[in-house]
Scaffold this motif. Structure first.
Motif, PDB file in Angstrom:
ATOM      1  N   GLY A 179     -38.736 -35.763  21.456  1.00 42.22           N
ATOM      2  CA  GLY A 179     -39.269 -36.314  22.628  1.00 42.22           C
ATOM      3  C   GLY A 179     -38.921 -36.613  23.442  1.00 42.22           C
ATOM      4  O   GLY A 179     -39.585 -36.623  25.382  1.00 42.22           O
ATOM      5  N   CYS A 180     -38.005 -37.942  23.370  1.00 43.27           N
ATOM      6  CA  CYS A 180     -37.849 -39.573  24.955  1.00 43.27           C
ATOM      7  C   CYS A 180     -36.703 -37.673  25.886  1.00 43.27           C
ATOM      8  O   CYS A 180     -36.333 -37.816  26.793  1.00 43.27           O
ATOM      9  N   GLU A 181     -35.683 -36.956  24.634  1.00 48.63           N
ATOM     10  CA  GLU A 181     -34.724 -36.543  25.753  1.00 48.63           C
ATOM     11  C   GLU A 181     -35.165 -35.499  26.726  1.00 48.63           C
ATOM     12  O   GLU A 181     -35.365 -35.081  28.176  1.00 48.63           O
ATOM     13  N   SER A 182     -37.137 -35.003  26.067  1.00 47.78           N
ATOM     14  CA  SER A 182     -37.214 -33.771  26.716  1.00 47.78           C
ATOM     15  C   SER A 182     -38.213 -34.447  27.801  1.00 47.78           C
ATOM     16  O   SER A 182     -38.150 -33.844  28.632  1.00 47.78           O
ATOM     17  N   LEU A 183     -38.407 -35.296  27.635  1.00 45.51           N
ATOM     18  CA  LEU A 183     -39.689 -36.208  28.866  1.00 45.51           C
ATOM     19  C   LEU A 183     -38.627 -36.529  29.708  1.00 45.51           C
ATOM     20  O   LEU A 183     -38.548 -36.094  31.287  1.00 45.51           O
ATOM     21  N   ARG A 184     -37.576 -37.239  29.837  1.00 46.27           N
ATOM     22  CA  ARG A 184     -36.413 -37.800  30.464  1.00 46.27           C
ATOM     23  C   ARG A 184     -36.328 -36.606  31.202  1.00 46.27           C
ATOM     24  O   ARG A 184     -36.338 -36.943  32.430  1.00 46.27           O
ATOM     25  N   VAL A 185     -35.627 -35.589  30.232  1.00 44.46           N
ATOM     26  CA  VAL A 185     -35.150 -33.748  31.200  1.00 44.46           C
ATOM     27  C   VAL A 185     -36.246 -33.208  31.736  1.00 44.46           C
ATOM     28  O   VAL A 185     -35.828 -33.773  33.598  1.00 44.46           O
ATOM     29  N   ALA A 186     -37.380 -33.524  32.248  1.00 41.30           N
ATOM     30  CA  ALA A 186     -38.734 -33.186  32.436  1.00 41.30           C
ATOM     31  C   ALA A 186     -38.584 -33.744  33.643  1.00 41.30           C
ATOM     32  O   ALA A 186     -39.454 -33.197  34.872  1.00 41.30           O
ATOM     33  N   ILE A 187     -38.937 -35.353  33.901  1.00 40.26           N
ATOM     34  CA  ILE A 187     -38.890 -35.775  34.663  1.00 40.26           C
ATOM     35  C   ILE A 187     -38.109 -35.757  36.077  1.00 40.26           C
ATOM     36  O   ILE A 187     -38.401 -35.927  36.888  1.00 40.26           O
ATOM     37  N   GLU A 188     -36.496 -35.888  35.151  1.00 36.68           N
ATOM     38  CA  GLU A 188     -35.165 -35.575  36.445  1.00 36.68           C
ATOM     39  C   GLU A 188     -35.921 -34.169  36.455  1.00 36.68           C
ATOM     40  O   GLU A 188     -34.868 -34.708  38.029  1.00 36.68           O
TER      41      GLU A 188
END
Length: 596
Positions: free
Chosen positions: A66-75
Motif C-alpha cells: 500500500g505504501c509503495e502504491s501510494l508513493r508511486v501514484a503521488i509521484e
C-alpha cells in the motif's frame, strides 16, 4: 553564494516529503516483516501455533504494498503537474526577456529545454528524489532495528558500510558528470540544429546546400549516438563495480557475521537460531536498498540534475534588449564539423566551390552538355499557367532576357510575378508554351538542371543560426577567406562585418536576430553569389527593409549586374533605376515600359 532557484512549487515540495516518509514507512514495515518472519519460522519449527504471526505477516505485506502504491501514484501525479508549472514558468521568462533571447539561444534549444528537459527534471525531482532520499535514510533505520531486536554487535560492524553509500554516489557522479553534461549539450544542440534546418529547408534547397547540411546533421547525429553510448557504458561499468564490490561485500559480511554469532553460541542453539539468523539476513538485504537506487540515479538523477543546472541558469538570466551580449551558439559549426564540411567538399563526388553546381544530367533529359552563348539566356514563348481549380495567372506570356542583362519586372500584388519566377526556376511547369534556358527546353525530366542554373533570392530568406562565416560556407565549403570577403564587398556588407569585433565569426543569432533586416538580406545575396551561378532571380528582395538598406542593396545589384544576369521582381520604383529594361506584368502578360 547565490541562493539556488527553487524549481518546485509548494505542492511539489509536499509531494517529495511525502515520498520520503512513505519510503521510510515502507522500509520500516519491511523490516518488521523480516523480523516477524524469523520468529514465525522459529515458532513453526518448534511446533507452536503461528496463526497470530501469519496475520501479522499479512498485515505488514499489505502495508508495504500500500505504501509503495501510494508513493508511486503521488509521484506520477505530481510529476505531470509540476512539469506543466515549470514549462509555464519558463515560457513567462521567455516573454519577460523578449525577442532578445534569440540573439543568444536558438528556438530548437529552447523547445528541447521546455519539453525533454522539463520532463527529465520532474522525473528526477518528483519521480525519483523522494524515494532516493528515503532509501539513503534506510540503513540507519535498519541498523537501529537490528541493534534493538537482533544483535547490537552485528549492527555496529555493518555500520561501517553506511558512509560508503554517499561516498560511492559522490565519487561516481563526479566521474560521470562530464560525460553526462556533454551528452546533454549535444542532444540539445542537435535538436536545435534539426529545427533550424527544417525551418530553412526551402533556402537550403534553393541555394543547393541541402545535401551538405544533411551530411552535417548525419555526422552530428552519429556523434550524439556515440556520446550516448559512452554514457551508457560508463553507467553499466558503475553498476558492475557496485554489484561486484559493495553488494557482494555487504552480503558476504552479513553472512560471515551470522556464521560467527552461530559458532560463538551468542544466539543459542537448535531452533532458537532460526529467528535471529533469518532476521539478520533479511535486514542485511534491506541495507542494499540505497544501492539498488544508485543505478536509477545515474540514468535519471544525472540527467535530471544536468537539466536543472541548465534551467536554473536560464531562469537566472537577465538579457538586455538594448545591448545583448551575443554568445556564439555554433551548433553544428564546431571545428570538427567545419573539418567535416571541408572533407565533404574535397570528396570525389562533391562539386568545387567555383562550379555552377549543376547536377549531372540524366540520360533521359533533353539537355545537351554544351549551350550556345549566342542564344538568349531566358526565352519564354506563349506561356499559359493556372493553379488547379483557379483562374489563369499567366496568359500567352512572352519573355526574352539576354546574357548579362538586368531586367526588372514590376506589377501589382497578385498579378503572378512570383509564379513567373518559379517557372523560370523550374519549380513550376507551364500548362502550355515553351521555356528555354540557355537554349534548353524545360521538361518534367530536366527540372533539376534548370534549378541548378540560377540562384533565387526571395523576400524573406532564412539565415541559419551560427556565424556569418558558417552561413556563407554552407554554400562553398572550400571557399577561401579572401573569396568570402570579396562576396561581402560586392553586396556592400564588407565594411560592416569588418567593424564587428569577431568579423566573419560574429554570431548572427536565431533567424539573424543580431543583424538588421538589410544586413540579413545582403548576407543572403552574398550567399547566392557564392553559388557562382550566372543567373540571379530576385523576388522582391527590398520589400521588407528600410530605405537605407534598400539603397545599399540596389547599389550592390548595380555592381553585380556587370558580371551576372539579373531578373528582378519588384513593386518599388526605386528598384528600377539601374535596370536595363523594365517590364510591367498585368492580366497575365508583359509589356515593356520606360525605366525612368
Amino acid at each position: 553564494m547565490a541562493k539556488k532557484l527553487s524549481l518546485s512549487g509548494p505542492a511539489g515540495i509536499v509531494a517529495i516529503v511525502t515520498s520520503v516518509m512513505l519510503t521510510l514507512v515502507s522500509v520500516l514495515l519491511a523490516a518488521g516483516f523480516t523480523v516477524l518472519l524469523g520468529y514465525t519460522l522459529a515458532q513453526a519449527f518448534s511446533g507452536k501455533s503461528i496463526s497470530g504471526q501469519l496475520g501479522g505477516l499479512f498485515f505488514l505485506a499489505i502495508g508495504v504494498g500500500g505504501c509503495e502504491s501510494l508513493r508511486v501514484a503521488i509521484e506520477q501525479r505530481c510529476q505531470l503537474s509540476e512539469q506543466g508549472a515549470l514549462q509555464s514558468r519558463l515560457l513567462w521568462h521567455i516573454f519577460r526577456i523578449g525577442p532578445g533571447i534569440l540573439a543568444q539561444r536558438r528556438v530548437g534549444s529552447l523547445i528541447d529545454m521546455m519539453t525533454a528537459g522539463t520532463e527529465k527534471i520532474e522525473r528526477y525531482r518528483q519521480g525519483f528524489l523522494g524515494s532516493m532520499i528515503g532509501s539513503m535514510l534506510t540503513p540507519p533505520l535498519v541498523l537501529v532495528l537490528m541493534a534493538l531486536f537482533i544483535d547490537p554487535i552485528c549492527a555496529l560492524v555493518l555500520l561501517a558500510f553506511v558512509p560508503l553509500v554517499p561516498l560511492i554516489i559522490f565519487v561516481f557522479s563526479k566521474l560521470t558528470r562530464k560525460v553526462s553534461g556533454k551528452s546533454r549539450r549535444q542532444r540539445n544542440q542537435l535538436a536545435a540544429a534539426y529545427l533550424d534546418t527544417i525551418s530553412g529547408l526551402e533556402t537550403l534547397t534553393l541555394v543547393g546546400a541541402s545535401e551538405i547540411q544533411g551530411k552535417k546533421l548525419a555526422a552530428a547525429g552519429e556523434k550524439n549516438r556515440l556520446s550516448t553510448m559512452r554514457l551508457l557504458a560508463a553507467n553499466q561499468l558503475i553498476l558492475l563495480v557496485i554489484d561486484i564490490g559493495f553488494n557482494l561485500l555487504l552480503l558476504t559480511s552479513g553472512f560471515a557475521l551470522c556464521l560467527w554469532r552461530i559458532l560463538s553460541g551468542a544466539w543459542g542453539t537448535g531452533v532458537g537460531l532460526i529467528a535471529p539468523m533469518v532476521s539478520m539476513l533479511g535486514l542485511t538485504l534491506l541495507l542494499l536498498e540505497p544501492m539498488n537506487n544508485i543505478g536509477a540515479f545515474f540514468y535519471i538523477g544525472m540527467s535530471g540534475r544536468a537539466n536543472q543546472r541548465l534551467v536554473r541558469r536560464f531562469l537566472g538570466s537577465k538579457t538586455s534588449l538594448a545591448a545583448p551580449e551575443i554568445a556564439p551558439d555554433r551548433g553544428l559549426e564546431s571545428s570538427e564539423n567545419s573539418n567535416l564540411s571541408r572533407r565533404e567538399a574535397e570528396s570525389e563526388d562533391e562539386a568545387p566551390a567555383n562550379s555552377k553546381l549543376a547536377p549531372p544530367v540524366n540520360s533521359n533529359q533533353s539537355v545537351t552538355s554544351a549551350v550556345d552563348p549566342a542564344l538568349p539566356l531566358i526565352q519564354m514563348q506563349g506561356i499559359n499557367f493556372a493553379y488547379p481549380g483557379g483562374k489563369p495567372v499567366l496568359k500567352n506570356l512572352d519573355l526574352t532576357v539576354k546574357t548579362g542583362e538586368w531586367v526588372a519586372i514590376c506589377g501589382a500584388s497578385g498579378e503572378g510575378k512570383s509564379t513567373l519566377i518559379e517557372i523560370i526556376k523550374g519549380n513550376l511547369l507551364p500548362n502550355s508554351g515553351q521555356v528555354y534556358l540557355q537554349g534548353q527546353s524545360l521538361t518534367p525530366t530536366n527540372r533539376d538542371w534548370f534549378r541548378a542554373r540560377s540562384a533565387l533570392l526571395q523576400q524573406t530568406t532564412w539565415v541559419f543560426s551560427g556565424t556569418i562565416r558558417s552561413n556563407l560556407m554552407m554554400i562553398a565549403p572550400r571557399a577561401s577567406e579572401e573569396h568570402l570577403w570579396n562576396c561581402l564587398k560586392k553586396v556592400k556588407l564588407e565594411e560592416e562585418v569588418r567593424s564587428f569585433p569577431k568579423g566573419l565569426d560574429t554570431a548572427v543569432g536565431e533567424d539573424a536576430y543580431a543583424l538588421s533586416g538589410g544586413q540579413a538580406q545582403r548576407l543572403s545575396l552574398a550567399r547566392a553569389l557564392l553559388s557562382e551561378r550566372d543567373l540571379l532571380l530576385l523576388d522582391e528582395p527590398t520589400s521588407q527593409i528600410d530605405l537605407a538598406s534598400e539603397a545599399a542593396i540596389i547599389q550592390a545589384l548595380a555592381e553585380i549586374a556587370k558580371e551576372k544576369t539579373l531578373l528582378l521582381l519588384t513593386h518599388r520604383a526605386s528598384s528600377l533605376r539601374y535596370a536595363d529594361r523594365v517590364l510591367y506584368l498585368k492580366d497575365g502578360a508583359l509589356r515593356e515600359v520606360s525605366s525612368e
